[in-house]
Design a protein around this motif. Structure first.
Motif, mmCIF file in Angstrom:
data_model
loop_
_atom_site.group_PDB
_atom_site.id
_atom_site.type_symbol
_atom_site.label_atom_id
_atom_site.label_comp_id
_atom_site.label_asym_id
_atom_site.label_seq_id
_atom_site.Cartn_x
_atom_site.Cartn_y
_atom_site.Cartn_z
ATOM 1 N N GLY A 20 0.829 -1.192 0.000
ATOM 2 C CA GLY A 20 0.000 0.000 0.000
ATOM 3 C C GLY A 20 0.866 1.246 0.000
ATOM 4 N N GLU A 21 0.285 2.380 -0.426
ATOM 5 C CA GLU A 21 1.086 3.600 -0.570
ATOM 6 C C GLU A 21 1.269 4.370 0.728
ATOM 7 N N SER A 22 0.606 3.951 1.816
ATOM 8 C CA SER A 22 0.756 4.668 3.087
ATOM 9 C C SER A 22 0.263 3.783 4.228
ATOM 10 N N PHE A 23 0.560 4.199 5.464
ATOM 11 C CA PHE A 23 -0.012 3.522 6.629
ATOM 12 C C PHE A 23 -0.123 4.484 7.799
ATOM 13 N N ASP A 24 -0.992 4.130 8.740
ATOM 14 C CA ASP A 24 -1.332 4.960 9.886
ATOM 15 C C ASP A 24 -0.183 4.966 10.899
ATOM 16 N N LEU A 25 0.169 6.162 11.401
ATOM 17 C CA LEU A 25 1.214 6.283 12.417
ATOM 18 C C LEU A 25 0.656 6.538 13.815
ATOM 19 N N VAL A 26 -0.656 6.690 13.904
ATOM 20 C CA VAL A 26 -1.268 7.050 15.183
ATOM 21 C C VAL A 26 -1.724 5.831 15.959
ATOM 22 N N ASP A 27 -2.186 4.817 15.258
ATOM 23 C CA ASP A 27 -2.769 3.659 15.924
ATOM 24 C C ASP A 27 -2.252 2.385 15.259
ATOM 25 N N GLY A 28 -2.415 1.252 15.959
ATOM 26 C CA GLY A 28 -2.066 -0.039 15.390
ATOM 27 C C GLY A 28 -0.571 -0.254 15.254
ATOM 28 N N PRO A 29 -0.178 -1.184 14.382
ATOM 29 C CA PRO A 29 1.238 -1.538 14.243
ATOM 30 C C PRO A 29 2.106 -0.386 13.734
ATOM 31 N N GLY A 30 1.525 0.545 12.962
ATOM 32 C CA GLY A 30 2.303 1.670 12.457
ATOM 33 C C GLY A 30 2.851 2.535 13.575
ATOM 34 N N ARG A 31 2.058 2.747 14.612
ATOM 35 C CA ARG A 31 2.509 3.544 15.758
ATOM 36 C C ARG A 31 3.693 2.869 16.441
ATOM 37 N N THR A 32 3.587 1.546 16.632
ATOM 38 C CA THR A 32 4.667 0.810 17.291
ATOM 39 C C THR A 32 5.938 0.817 16.445
ATOM 40 N N TRP A 33 5.771 0.589 15.131
ATOM 41 C CA TRP A 33 6.952 0.549 14.256
ATOM 42 C C TRP A 33 7.652 1.909 14.216
ATOM 43 N N ALA A 34 6.877 2.989 14.131
ATOM 44 C CA ALA A 34 7.470 4.324 14.100
ATOM 45 C C ALA A 34 8.216 4.627 15.400
ATOM 46 N N ALA A 35 7.643 4.213 16.527
ATOM 47 C CA ALA A 35 8.326 4.418 17.809
ATOM 48 C C ALA A 35 9.630 3.627 17.857
ATOM 49 N N LEU A 36 9.608 2.414 17.316
ATOM 50 C CA LEU A 36 10.811 1.585 17.281
ATOM 51 C C LEU A 36 11.891 2.241 16.429
ATOM 52 N N VAL A 37 11.508 2.787 15.281
ATOM 53 C CA VAL A 37 12.476 3.445 14.394
ATOM 54 C C VAL A 37 13.043 4.695 15.055
#
Length: 335
Positions: free
Chosen positions: A158-175
Protein backbone atom coordinates in the motif's frame (compact mmCIF):
# COMPACT_ATOMS: atom_id res chain seq x y z
CA UNK A 1 37.86 -14.86 -6.62
CA UNK A 2 36.18 -18.13 -5.57
CA UNK A 3 38.33 -18.62 -2.51
CA UNK A 4 37.84 -15.18 -1.10
CA UNK A 5 35.99 -14.56 2.13
CA UNK A 6 33.20 -12.04 2.40
CA UNK A 7 33.62 -8.32 3.04
CA UNK A 8 35.72 -7.50 6.08
CA UNK A 9 33.45 -4.77 7.41
CA UNK A 10 30.64 -6.29 9.55
CA UNK A 11 27.39 -5.13 8.02
CA UNK A 12 25.76 -4.93 11.45
CA UNK A 13 28.32 -2.41 12.67
CA UNK A 14 26.27 0.74 13.46
CA UNK A 15 27.32 3.89 11.60
CA UNK A 16 26.29 7.49 12.36
CA UNK A 17 26.90 10.30 9.83
CA UNK A 18 25.54 13.86 10.12
CA UNK A 19 25.59 17.00 8.00
CA UNK A 20 24.32 20.52 8.69
CA UNK A 21 24.80 22.97 5.83
CA UNK A 22 23.40 25.98 3.96
CA UNK A 23 24.83 24.74 0.67
CA UNK A 24 22.18 23.08 -1.57
CA UNK A 25 24.76 21.15 -3.63
CA UNK A 26 26.39 19.78 -0.48
CA UNK A 27 23.00 18.68 0.89
CA UNK A 28 22.14 16.93 -2.39
CA UNK A 29 25.48 15.11 -2.48
CA UNK A 30 24.95 13.94 1.11
CA UNK A 31 21.49 12.54 0.38
CA UNK A 32 22.72 10.80 -2.77
CA UNK A 33 25.53 9.19 -0.81
CA UNK A 34 23.39 8.12 2.13
CA UNK A 35 20.32 6.99 0.17
CA UNK A 36 20.13 7.00 -3.65
CA UNK A 37 22.18 8.08 -6.63
CA UNK A 38 19.32 9.11 -9.00
CA UNK A 39 18.16 12.00 -6.78
CA UNK A 40 17.51 15.61 -7.75
CA UNK A 41 16.84 18.44 -5.30
CA UNK A 42 15.45 21.74 -6.68
CA UNK A 43 14.69 24.80 -4.52
CA UNK A 44 11.24 26.36 -4.79
CA UNK A 45 11.17 30.11 -4.25
CA UNK A 46 13.07 31.88 -1.49
CA UNK A 47 16.23 30.15 -0.25
CA UNK A 48 16.97 32.54 2.61
CA UNK A 49 15.77 30.00 5.15
CA UNK A 50 17.60 27.03 3.65
CA UNK A 51 19.37 25.14 6.42
CA UNK A 52 19.74 21.44 5.65
CA UNK A 53 19.99 19.03 8.57
CA UNK A 54 20.71 15.36 7.98
CA UNK A 55 21.35 12.94 10.83
CA UNK A 56 21.70 9.42 9.37
CA UNK A 57 22.32 6.04 11.00
CA UNK A 58 22.95 2.77 9.18
CA UNK A 59 22.57 -0.74 10.56
CA UNK A 60 22.90 -3.60 8.10
CA UNK A 61 20.05 -3.39 5.55
CA UNK A 62 18.38 -0.48 7.40
CA UNK A 63 19.20 3.22 6.95
CA UNK A 64 17.32 5.84 9.00
CA UNK A 65 17.79 9.58 8.60
CA UNK A 66 16.20 12.55 10.32
CA UNK A 67 16.08 15.06 7.46
CA UNK A 68 14.92 18.66 6.99
CA UNK A 69 15.70 21.43 4.51
CA UNK A 70 14.37 24.62 6.12
CA UNK A 71 13.07 25.86 2.73
CA UNK A 72 10.53 24.57 0.21
CA UNK A 73 12.09 21.95 -2.07
CA UNK A 74 11.11 19.72 -4.95
CA UNK A 75 12.77 16.30 -4.72
CA UNK A 76 12.69 13.75 -7.53
CA UNK A 77 14.08 10.23 -7.24
CA UNK A 78 14.31 7.62 -9.98
CA UNK A 79 13.62 3.90 -9.49
CA UNK A 80 14.94 2.77 -6.10
CA UNK A 81 15.53 -0.70 -7.59
CA UNK A 82 17.15 -2.38 -4.56
CA UNK A 83 15.19 -0.89 -1.66
CA UNK A 84 11.78 -0.10 -0.19
CA UNK A 85 11.39 3.28 1.47
CA UNK A 86 9.18 4.94 4.08
CA UNK A 87 8.90 8.68 4.82
CA UNK A 88 7.37 9.50 8.21
CA UNK A 89 7.08 13.25 8.92
CA UNK A 90 7.71 14.46 12.46
CA UNK A 91 6.54 18.01 11.62
CA UNK A 92 4.83 19.52 8.59
CA UNK A 93 3.14 17.82 5.63
CA UNK A 94 4.90 16.17 2.69
CA UNK A 95 3.16 15.64 -0.65
CA UNK A 96 4.38 12.64 -2.63
CA UNK A 97 3.46 11.06 -5.94
CA UNK A 98 4.54 7.51 -6.79
CA UNK A 99 3.12 5.01 -9.30
CA UNK A 100 0.07 7.20 -9.95
CA UNK A 101 -0.86 7.63 -6.26
CA UNK A 102 -0.65 10.95 -4.37
CA UNK A 103 -0.13 10.79 -0.60
CA UNK A 104 -0.17 13.61 1.95
CA UNK A 105 2.13 12.38 4.69
CA UNK A 106 2.27 14.03 8.10
CA UNK A 107 2.72 13.04 11.72
CA UNK A 108 -0.36 10.78 11.43
CA UNK A 109 0.43 8.95 8.15
CA UNK A 110 3.60 7.66 6.46
CA UNK A 111 4.26 7.39 2.72
CA UNK A 112 5.57 4.07 1.31
CA UNK A 113 7.58 3.62 -1.89
CA UNK A 114 8.28 0.47 -3.90
CA UNK A 115 11.54 -0.24 -5.79
CA UNK A 116 9.99 0.50 -9.20
CA UNK A 117 8.58 3.89 -10.22
CA UNK A 118 9.77 7.50 -9.98
CA UNK A 119 9.12 9.40 -6.75
CA UNK A 120 8.09 13.06 -6.85
CA UNK A 121 8.08 15.00 -3.57
CA UNK A 122 6.97 18.51 -2.57
CA UNK A 123 8.92 19.02 0.66
CA UNK A 124 7.98 22.24 2.50
CA UNK A 125 10.49 24.03 4.68
CA UNK A 126 8.67 23.19 7.91
CA UNK A 127 8.72 19.43 7.23
CA UNK A 128 11.18 17.39 9.28
CA UNK A 129 10.90 13.64 8.79
CA UNK A 130 12.31 10.18 9.30
CA UNK A 131 13.54 8.71 6.04
CA UNK A 132 13.73 4.91 6.32
CA UNK A 133 15.42 2.78 3.66
CA UNK A 134 15.15 -1.01 3.89
CA UNK A 135 17.04 -3.15 1.41
CA UNK A 136 14.72 -4.95 -0.99
CA UNK A 137 16.16 -8.40 -0.37
CA UNK A 138 15.81 -8.06 3.42
CA UNK A 139 12.11 -7.13 3.36
CA UNK A 140 11.25 -9.69 0.69
CA UNK A 141 13.05 -12.45 2.56
CA UNK A 142 11.11 -11.54 5.69
CA UNK A 143 7.79 -11.79 3.90
CA UNK A 144 8.97 -14.88 2.05
CA UNK A 145 9.65 -16.65 5.36
CA UNK A 146 6.31 -15.60 6.82
CA UNK A 147 4.13 -16.42 3.80
CA UNK A 148 5.89 -19.35 2.11
CA UNK A 149 6.72 -17.34 -1.04
CA UNK A 150 3.17 -16.22 -1.82
CA UNK A 151 4.13 -12.85 -3.27
CA UNK A 152 5.23 -11.03 -6.37
CA UNK A 153 8.40 -8.97 -6.49
CA UNK A 154 8.45 -6.03 -6.01
CA UNK A 155 5.98 -6.44 -3.17
CA UNK A 156 2.49 -5.05 -3.80
CA UNK A 157 2.55 -2.65 -0.88
CA UNK A 158 0.00 0.00 0.00
CA UNK A 159 1.09 3.60 -0.57
CA UNK A 160 0.76 4.67 3.09
CA UNK A 161 -0.01 3.52 6.63
CA UNK A 162 -1.33 4.96 9.89
CA UNK A 163 1.21 6.28 12.42
CA UNK A 164 -1.27 7.05 15.18
CA UNK A 165 -2.77 3.66 15.92
CA UNK A 166 -2.07 -0.04 15.39
CA UNK A 167 1.24 -1.54 14.24
CA UNK A 168 2.30 1.67 12.46
CA UNK A 169 2.51 3.54 15.76
CA UNK A 170 4.67 0.81 17.29
CA UNK A 171 6.95 0.55 14.26
CA UNK A 172 7.47 4.32 14.10
CA UNK A 173 8.33 4.42 17.81
CA UNK A 174 10.81 1.59 17.28
CA UNK A 175 12.48 3.44 14.39
CA UNK A 176 12.67 6.68 16.40
CA UNK A 177 14.30 4.83 19.29
CA UNK A 178 16.70 3.04 16.92
CA UNK A 179 17.76 6.39 15.48
CA UNK A 180 18.21 8.02 18.86
CA UNK A 181 20.21 5.08 20.25
CA UNK A 182 22.53 4.90 17.24
CA UNK A 183 23.15 8.65 17.44
CA UNK A 184 24.35 8.13 21.02
CA UNK A 185 27.85 6.83 21.65
CA UNK A 186 27.32 4.25 24.39
CA UNK A 187 23.77 2.93 24.09
CA UNK A 188 22.84 -0.72 24.54
CA UNK A 189 22.20 -1.08 20.80
CA UNK A 190 25.94 -0.61 20.21
CA UNK A 191 26.38 -4.17 21.46
CA UNK A 192 26.60 -6.45 18.35
CA UNK A 193 23.99 -8.96 19.54
CA UNK A 194 21.52 -6.21 20.36
CA UNK A 195 22.19 -4.44 17.07
CA UNK A 196 21.33 -7.49 14.97
CA UNK A 197 18.14 -8.13 16.95
CA UNK A 198 17.03 -4.51 16.60
CA UNK A 199 17.74 -4.63 12.87
CA UNK A 200 15.54 -7.72 12.55
CA UNK A 201 12.73 -6.08 14.53
CA UNK A 202 12.68 -3.05 12.22
CA UNK A 203 12.54 -5.22 9.08
CA UNK A 204 9.99 -7.72 10.40
CA UNK A 205 7.95 -4.92 11.96
CA UNK A 206 7.70 -3.14 8.61
CA UNK A 207 6.61 -6.37 6.92
CA UNK A 208 3.79 -6.63 9.45
CA UNK A 209 2.87 -2.92 9.26
CA UNK A 210 2.57 -2.12 5.55
CA UNK A 211 -0.63 -2.96 3.73
CA UNK A 212 -0.31 -5.81 1.22
CA UNK A 213 -2.55 -8.42 -0.42
CA UNK A 214 -0.72 -11.46 0.95
CA UNK A 215 -2.89 -12.34 3.92
CA UNK A 216 -4.64 -15.68 4.20
CA UNK A 217 -8.08 -14.27 3.49
CA UNK A 218 -7.30 -11.77 0.71
CA UNK A 219 -9.94 -11.29 -2.02
CA UNK A 220 -9.70 -13.48 -5.10
CA UNK A 221 -7.53 -11.94 -7.78
CA UNK A 222 -5.26 -10.06 -5.37
CA UNK A 223 -3.13 -13.02 -4.41
CA UNK A 224 0.21 -12.76 -6.20
CA UNK A 225 1.80 -15.79 -7.88
CA UNK A 226 4.51 -17.55 -5.96
CA UNK A 227 8.06 -16.58 -6.72
CA UNK A 228 9.56 -19.64 -8.43
CA UNK A 229 11.94 -21.69 -6.34
CA UNK A 230 14.40 -21.52 -9.23
CA UNK A 231 14.60 -17.75 -8.80
CA UNK A 232 14.85 -18.02 -5.03
CA UNK A 233 17.71 -20.52 -5.25
CA UNK A 234 19.66 -18.23 -7.58
CA UNK A 235 19.02 -15.21 -5.34
CA UNK A 236 20.10 -17.15 -2.26
CA UNK A 237 23.34 -18.17 -4.00
CA UNK A 238 24.13 -14.59 -5.01
CA UNK A 239 23.41 -13.16 -1.58
CA UNK A 240 25.47 -15.88 0.10
CA UNK A 241 28.54 -15.20 -2.10
CA UNK A 242 28.15 -11.93 -4.02
CA UNK A 243 31.90 -11.87 -4.70
CA UNK A 244 31.78 -15.22 -6.53
CA UNK A 245 32.25 -14.99 -10.31
CA UNK A 246 28.85 -16.44 -11.21
CA UNK A 247 27.99 -17.01 -14.86
CA UNK A 248 24.48 -17.18 -16.25
CA UNK A 249 24.99 -20.89 -16.86
CA UNK A 250 26.10 -21.48 -13.26
CA UNK A 251 23.11 -19.62 -11.83
CA UNK A 252 20.79 -21.56 -14.12
CA UNK A 253 22.36 -24.76 -12.83
CA UNK A 254 21.81 -23.61 -9.24
CA UNK A 255 18.16 -22.99 -10.11
CA UNK A 256 17.85 -26.32 -11.90
CA UNK A 257 16.65 -24.80 -15.19
CA UNK A 258 18.05 -23.61 -18.50
CA UNK A 259 19.58 -20.17 -18.95
CA UNK A 260 16.68 -18.76 -20.96
CA UNK A 261 14.11 -19.98 -18.44
CA UNK A 262 16.02 -18.42 -15.53
CA UNK A 263 16.48 -15.12 -17.37
CA UNK A 264 12.79 -14.90 -18.22
CA UNK A 265 11.80 -15.80 -14.65
CA UNK A 266 14.11 -13.10 -13.28
CA UNK A 267 12.70 -10.47 -15.64
CA UNK A 268 9.18 -11.40 -14.58
CA UNK A 269 9.71 -11.72 -10.82
CA UNK A 270 12.74 -9.51 -10.10
CA UNK A 271 12.53 -6.97 -12.92
CA UNK A 272 16.02 -7.52 -14.35
CA UNK A 273 18.36 -10.27 -15.52
CA UNK A 274 20.30 -12.39 -12.98
CA UNK A 275 23.68 -10.84 -13.83
CA UNK A 276 22.27 -7.30 -13.72
CA UNK A 277 20.88 -8.06 -10.27
CA UNK A 278 24.26 -9.45 -9.20
CA UNK A 279 26.10 -6.33 -10.40
CA UNK A 280 23.73 -4.06 -8.50
CA UNK A 281 24.02 -6.24 -5.41
CA UNK A 282 27.80 -5.88 -5.59
CA UNK A 283 27.68 -2.14 -6.23
CA UNK A 284 25.40 -1.64 -3.24
CA UNK A 285 27.74 -3.78 -1.15
CA UNK A 286 30.75 -1.68 -2.14
CA UNK A 287 28.82 1.52 -1.47
CA UNK A 288 27.74 0.31 1.97
CA UNK A 289 31.28 -0.74 2.89
CA UNK A 290 32.89 2.49 1.65
CA UNK A 291 30.25 4.50 3.54
CA UNK A 292 31.17 2.68 6.75
CA UNK A 293 34.95 2.38 6.36
CA UNK A 294 37.83 4.37 7.77
CA UNK A 295 39.44 5.99 4.68
CA UNK A 296 42.84 5.68 6.31
CA UNK A 297 42.48 1.92 6.68
CA UNK A 298 41.06 0.77 3.30
CA UNK A 299 41.27 1.70 -0.36
CA UNK A 300 38.72 1.48 -3.14
CA UNK A 301 40.44 -1.25 -5.17
CA UNK A 302 40.62 -3.60 -2.17
CA UNK A 303 36.90 -3.19 -1.48
CA UNK A 304 35.98 -3.57 -5.16
CA UNK A 305 37.99 -6.79 -5.51
CA UNK A 306 36.47 -8.13 -2.32
CA UNK A 307 33.00 -7.69 -3.82
CA UNK A 308 33.92 -9.45 -7.06
CA UNK A 309 34.86 -6.58 -9.39
CA UNK A 310 37.96 -7.52 -11.37
CA UNK A 311 37.97 -4.65 -13.90
CA UNK A 312 38.37 -1.42 -11.92
CA UNK A 313 37.68 0.89 -14.85
CA UNK A 314 34.29 -0.64 -15.63
CA UNK A 315 33.54 -0.82 -11.91
CA UNK A 316 34.23 2.91 -11.40
CA UNK A 317 31.96 3.83 -14.32
CA UNK A 318 29.11 1.63 -13.10
CA UNK A 319 29.50 2.99 -9.56
CA UNK A 320 29.32 6.61 -10.70
CA UNK A 321 26.29 5.87 -12.87
CA UNK A 322 24.47 4.30 -9.91
CA UNK A 323 25.42 6.66 -7.07
CA UNK A 324 26.29 9.89 -8.86
CA UNK A 325 29.78 10.10 -7.35
CA UNK A 326 33.03 8.19 -7.73
CA UNK A 327 33.85 5.41 -5.24
CA UNK A 328 36.91 7.38 -4.07
CA UNK A 329 34.67 10.37 -3.34
CA UNK A 330 32.40 8.17 -1.19
CA UNK A 331 35.43 7.08 0.79
CA UNK A 332 36.86 10.61 1.08
CA UNK A 333 33.54 11.87 2.44
CA UNK A 334 34.12 9.65 5.49
CA UNK A 335 37.14 11.76 6.53
Amino acid sequence: MDGMVGPATPLDTPVHIALHTRDVAEAKAFCRQMFYGPLQVTPIGDLSGFAFSGDVVMLGPVTVGEISYGADMHVNIGDLETAYHVLAPLTGTLRSRHRGATVLADSTRAAVFRPVGDIDLYWPGDCRLLSVKVERAALERELDAALDQRFVSPLLLGESFDLVDGPGRTWAALVRLLHAELCAENGLIRQPRMASRWRDMVVSGLALTVEHPYGVDEPAGLQGPRRPRTVKRALDAMHAEPWHQFTAAELASVGGVGIRVLQESFRQHVGMSPLTYLKRLRLDGVHAELSRSDPWQVNVSEVAYRWGFTHLGRFAGAYRERFGVSPSQTLRDRR
